[in-house]
Design a protein around this motif. Structure first.
Motif, PDB file in Angstrom:
ATOM      1  N   UNK A   1       0.853  -1.195   0.000  1.00 29.37           N
ATOM      2  CA  UNK A   1       0.000   0.000   0.000  1.00 29.37           C
ATOM      3  C   UNK A   1       0.885   1.240   0.000  1.00 29.37           C
ATOM      4  N   UNK A   2       1.605   1.425  -1.095  1.00 24.86           N
ATOM      5  CA  UNK A   2       2.602   2.497  -1.181  1.00 24.86           C
ATOM      6  C   UNK A   2       1.998   3.879  -0.931  1.00 24.86           C
ATOM      7  N   UNK A   3       0.751   4.072  -1.336  1.00 23.03           N
ATOM      8  CA  UNK A   3       0.133   5.391  -1.207  1.00 23.03           C
ATOM      9  C   UNK A   3      -0.614   5.571   0.105  1.00 23.03           C
ATOM     10  N   UNK A   4      -0.545   4.542   0.968  1.00 24.88           N
ATOM     11  CA  UNK A   4      -1.103   4.651   2.326  1.00 24.88           C
ATOM     12  C   UNK A   4      -2.595   4.986   2.310  1.00 24.88           C
ATOM     13  N   UNK A   5      -3.321   4.374   1.366  1.00 29.74           N
ATOM     14  CA  UNK A   5      -4.747   4.657   1.255  1.00 29.74           C
ATOM     15  C   UNK A   5      -5.510   4.097   2.455  1.00 29.74           C
ATOM     16  N   UNK A   6      -6.584   4.809   2.836  1.00 31.07           N
ATOM     17  CA  UNK A   6      -7.516   4.244   3.805  1.00 31.07           C
ATOM     18  C   UNK A   6      -8.240   3.075   3.147  1.00 31.07           C
ATOM     19  N   UNK A   7      -8.574   2.096   3.959  1.00 31.28           N
ATOM     20  CA  UNK A   7      -9.214   0.896   3.444  1.00 31.28           C
ATOM     21  C   UNK A   7     -10.538   0.693   4.174  1.00 31.28           C
ATOM     22  N   UNK A   8     -11.537   0.193   3.472  1.00 35.48           N
ATOM     23  CA  UNK A   8     -12.819  -0.087   4.104  1.00 35.48           C
ATOM     24  C   UNK A   8     -12.719  -1.402   4.858  1.00 35.48           C
ATOM     25  N   UNK A   9     -12.801  -1.333   6.176  1.00 37.78           N
ATOM     26  CA  UNK A   9     -12.577  -2.506   7.010  1.00 37.78           C
ATOM     27  C   UNK A   9     -13.892  -3.193   7.340  1.00 37.78           C
ATOM     28  N   UNK A  10     -13.903  -4.479   7.186  1.00 41.50           N
ATOM     29  CA  UNK A  10     -15.084  -5.279   7.502  1.00 41.50           C
ATOM     30  C   UNK A  10     -14.702  -6.364   8.503  1.00 41.50           C
ATOM     31  N   UNK A  11     -15.696  -7.054   9.004  1.00 46.62           N
ATOM     32  CA  UNK A  11     -15.483  -8.062  10.037  1.00 46.62           C
ATOM     33  C   UNK A  11     -16.050  -9.397   9.590  1.00 46.62           C
ATOM     34  N   UNK A  12     -15.475 -10.447  10.122  1.00 46.05           N
ATOM     35  CA  UNK A  12     -16.037 -11.777   9.946  1.00 46.05           C
ATOM     36  C   UNK A  12     -16.884 -12.108  11.171  1.00 46.05           C
ATOM     37  N   UNK A  13     -17.797 -13.046  10.982  1.00 44.69           N
ATOM     38  CA  UNK A  13     -18.468 -13.583  12.158  1.00 44.69           C
ATOM     39  C   UNK A  13     -17.470 -14.459  12.906  1.00 44.69           C
ATOM     40  N   UNK A  14     -17.293 -14.193  14.181  1.00 44.87           N
ATOM     41  CA  UNK A  14     -16.354 -14.974  14.983  1.00 44.87           C
ATOM     42  C   UNK A  14     -17.034 -15.419  16.274  1.00 44.87           C
ATOM     43  N   UNK A  15     -16.634 -16.565  16.746  1.00 50.75           N
ATOM     44  CA  UNK A  15     -17.265 -17.154  17.927  1.00 50.75           C
ATOM     45  C   UNK A  15     -17.118 -16.235  19.133  1.00 50.75           C
ATOM     46  N   UNK A  16     -18.226 -15.975  19.809  1.00 51.30           N
ATOM     47  CA  UNK A  16     -18.199 -15.214  21.041  1.00 51.30           C
ATOM     48  C   UNK A  16     -18.514 -13.749  20.886  1.00 51.30           C
ATOM     49  N   UNK A  17     -18.452 -13.225  19.650  1.00 51.47           N
ATOM     50  CA  UNK A  17     -18.733 -11.796  19.462  1.00 51.47           C
ATOM     51  C   UNK A  17     -19.994 -11.589  18.640  1.00 51.47           C
ATOM     52  N   UNK A  18     -19.993 -12.064  17.419  1.00 49.64           N
ATOM     53  CA  UNK A  18     -21.098 -11.711  16.535  1.00 49.64           C
ATOM     54  C   UNK A  18     -21.669 -12.886  15.769  1.00 49.64           C
ATOM     55  N   UNK A  19     -21.491 -14.089  16.292  1.00 52.42           N
ATOM     56  CA  UNK A  19     -22.213 -15.216  15.710  1.00 52.42           C
ATOM     57  C   UNK A  19     -23.722 -14.972  15.911  1.00 52.42           C
ATOM     58  N   UNK A  20     -24.514 -15.469  14.987  1.00 51.11           N
ATOM     59  CA  UNK A  20     -25.960 -15.335  15.141  1.00 51.11           C
ATOM     60  C   UNK A  20     -26.430 -16.303  16.228  1.00 51.11           C
ATOM     61  N   UNK A  21     -26.787 -15.765  17.382  1.00 52.81           N
ATOM     62  CA  UNK A  21     -27.169 -16.612  18.496  1.00 52.81           C
ATOM     63  C   UNK A  21     -28.586 -17.158  18.311  1.00 52.81           C
ATOM     64  N   UNK A  22     -28.752 -18.378  18.727  1.00 51.59           N
ATOM     65  CA  UNK A  22     -30.083 -18.978  18.744  1.00 51.59           C
ATOM     66  C   UNK A  22     -30.653 -18.847  20.142  1.00 51.59           C
ATOM     67  N   UNK A  23     -31.953 -18.873  20.282  1.00 50.14           N
ATOM     68  CA  UNK A  23     -32.560 -18.744  21.612  1.00 50.14           C
ATOM     69  C   UNK A  23     -32.062 -19.851  22.543  1.00 50.14           C
ATOM     70  N   UNK A  24     -31.899 -19.491  23.781  1.00 51.81           N
ATOM     71  CA  UNK A  24     -31.447 -20.468  24.759  1.00 51.81           C
ATOM     72  C   UNK A  24     -30.521 -19.831  25.761  1.00 51.81           C
ATOM     73  N   UNK A  25     -30.117 -20.608  26.731  1.00 51.84           N
ATOM     74  CA  UNK A  25     -29.273 -20.086  27.795  1.00 51.84           C
ATOM     75  C   UNK A  25     -27.887 -19.755  27.263  1.00 51.84           C
ATOM     76  N   UNK A  26     -27.334 -18.618  27.691  1.00 52.14           N
ATOM     77  CA  UNK A  26     -26.014 -18.187  27.268  1.00 52.14           C
ATOM     78  C   UNK A  26     -24.931 -19.011  27.950  1.00 52.14           C
ATOM     79  N   UNK A  27     -23.902 -19.373  27.194  1.00 49.90           N
ATOM     80  CA  UNK A  27     -22.729 -20.049  27.739  1.00 49.90           C
ATOM     81  C   UNK A  27     -21.687 -18.983  28.040  1.00 49.90           C
TER      82      UNK A  27
END
Length: 541
Positions: free
Chosen positions: A397-423
């Motif tokens: 990235x020679x020109x040091x451009x800003x980049x549009x940052x995205x996220x993956x679904x990762x366990x413990x943060x933003x997985x789609x939770x199903x109804x039920x008791x939290x672990x």
């Protein structure tokens, strides 16, 4: 400067409070991370280093005396040979030679920077050990002098991406009301240490395998995960797992009679058997009892080893003291993120690994890299990864451009939770520890118990994907528990695949070494784990 983010997800239901940008991001502030940061800066890159604790005082090195594989050139052949059989002939001379040379040069740089190496009566400096507090204090001073930005108490929780691949990381600042942070970077060095499963080994409670999880989520693989069942001798009720001086110890039952074989190279297995039978085990450094010069040297080399005894009024040379075994996992094992070339690159472009976060099979094979070998690997892999990360970042990235940052679904943060008791994270941690700490599963390995534990752990992973969250712990512990769970599954999957005894991997059902398995195992995947033989690492078959 501002970063552009895709907020399709929010970290812990917040926007990022702090947004930063650098050529290179280093995750971890131990010796490997600090060497990586310094070297990247020396190669023209801007660098940000994030540490789960306080860079310079957290991690396994900072509170301890550490041997270093610092060997003059004319002695290196014998030094390499002495390690090969112990490691099951999985190490490589090419890598050992490189590490010895780079370590020699960098330790001499520490001398130039003012590290206080002890000097003998002949005026010769002894450079085969480093005191963690002085070592890491010096490294932090060097970071500050180089104007490297340090985010202390800022654990990374996930990597960030854009359309081209790795693009940064995000986390929280635990002493700033859990403010969230994000760093855009063109390359990343993972130097976050190994995984000791919160066993309370000294300096290891920040070492929960986080970097393994980040790398795997990005698509990298691991190597040597079967060599991750290290247990260290420690005085009972103590966290200090420095074991070098037990070479001068006798081990006895409660009545004072000798435990045969406990002082040999297979002594930990003997001690583990006695402990699992409910017997008490005692140690005494009686073989150094009459050598006062040796005792003086020991105290200089590892003062904190003796501090625990001094505080309890015990003279370990004259008095017996009760011992146990504390699990150290991959910290004193050799497994970790697989590196693909001499730059310490992973299989993911722009992602590098160093120190205990990376596999140490290259110099240690399948036997513990604890102590001087791990210290040398941290110094050298930190240097190489920092150098390569800088070159990659500045080219990419020679020109040091800003980049549009995205996220993956990762366990413990933003997985789609199903109804039920939290672990909760604390709950999951205890469930993982119950499977990895018992001697009769992890040290004395056999198919039936490994399979049973792995089934339990795999079921826990499925539950974690849908229910792991903030219940009885904060988000950091949630992600730590996910990392420990993933690490345990990689360990046991690889252990089942290696149907032989080699290095620290002992199979009761396969007690012999199989020459056709003299090669490395590559482990990958999260939901479905794959273990394959590395066809490029055949040695003398």
């Amino acid at each position: 400067m501002s970063l552009e983010f895709d907020h399709s997800y929010k970290l812990a239901n917040q926007n990022y409070d702090v947004s930063l940008k650098a050529d290179v991001l280093v995750i971890g502030g131990g010796p490997a991370g600090t060497w990586a940061a310094l070297t990247a800066t020396e190669n023209g890159a801007s660098v940000i280093l994030v540490d789960k604790g306080y860079c310079g005082s957290s991690g396994a090195t900072a509170p301890s005396g550490n041997g270093v594989w610092y060997i003059p050139e004319d002695q290196r052949g014998e030094a390499m040979k002495s390690r090969e059989a112990l490691g099951g002939y999985l190490s490589e001379r090419k890598w050992m030679e490189r590490v010895l040379q780079r370590t020699f040069e960098n330790v001499n740089r520490l001398d130039e920077w003012g590290y206080p190496f002890p000097i003998d009566e002949h005026g010769v400096k002894h450079k085969r050990s480093l005191q963690g507090p002085e070592y890491m204090r010096l490294m932090r001073r060097k970071l500050n002098k180089a104007k490297i930005k340090i985010l202390d108490h800022s654990p990374a929780l996930e990597l960030l991406y854009d359309g081209y691949g790795i693009a940064g990381a995000a986390g929280v600042q635990t002493q700033e009301n859990n403010q969230t942070w994000a760093v855009q970077a063109n390359s990343i060095v993972i130097a976050s240490g190994g995984c000791a499963f919160l066993s309370k080994a000294l300096g290891c409670n920040v070492l929960t395998g986080d970097g393994y999880l980040f790398a795997s989520e990005a698509g990298a693989d691991l190597s040597g995960m079967e060599f991750s069942n290290a247990y260290a001798i420690t005085p009972k009720y103590s966290s200090i797992t420095k074991t070098a001086f037990y070479e001068w110890a006798s081990f006895t039952y409660e009545d004072g009679s000798i435990i045969e074989g406990a002082g040999s190279k297979r002594g930990r297995s003997v001690i583990a058997k006695k402990l699992s039978e409910g017997q008490k085990v005692f140690a005494q450094l009686d073989k150094a009892q009459n050598d006062h010069d040796l005792q003086k040297y020991m105290r200089i080399a590892q003062p904190n080893f003796f501090l625990q005894f001094d505080r309890m009024g015990i003279n370990p040379f004259e008095d017996r003291f009760e011992v146990t075994l504390r699990f150290e996992g991959t910290v004193r094992g050799t497994g970790g993120i697989r590196i693909t070339d001499e730059t310490c690159a992973t299989s993911v472009p722009g992602l590098f690994a160093a120190g205990d976060a990376a596999t140490r099979e290259l110099i240690c094979g399948g036997f513990t890299g604890g102590g001087s070998y791990n210290a040398a690997w941290a110094i050298s892999s930190g240097y190489w990864s920092g150098e390569a990360a800088a070159k990659y970042a500045l080219t990419y990235n020679r020109n040091n451009h800003d980049r549009t940052l995205t996220r993956k679904q990762v366990v413990g943060i933003n997985e789609h939770h199903t109804p039920g008791e939290t672990l909760g994270g604390n709950e999951l941690t205890k469930l993982v520890q119950a499977e990895v700490t018992p001697y009769n599963v992890n040290l004395f390995r056999a198919e039936e118990k490994l399979t049973s534990s792995l089934l339990t752990l795999n079921n826990l992973w499925k539950e974690a994907k849908s229910h792991l969250g903030e219940k009885d712990s904060d988000l950091v512990r949630v992600r730590e528990s996910a990392a420990m769970l993933a690490t345990s599954r990689w360990m046991y999957s690889a252990a089942l695949q290696r149907t032989e005894t080699r290095g620290m991997h002992k199979r009761l059902d396969f007690p012999k070494t199989d020459d056709h398995q003299q090669r490395r195992l590559i482990t990958s995947g999260l939901d479905e784990i794959q273990v394959n033989w590395d066809s490029h690492s055949l040695v003398n078959i």
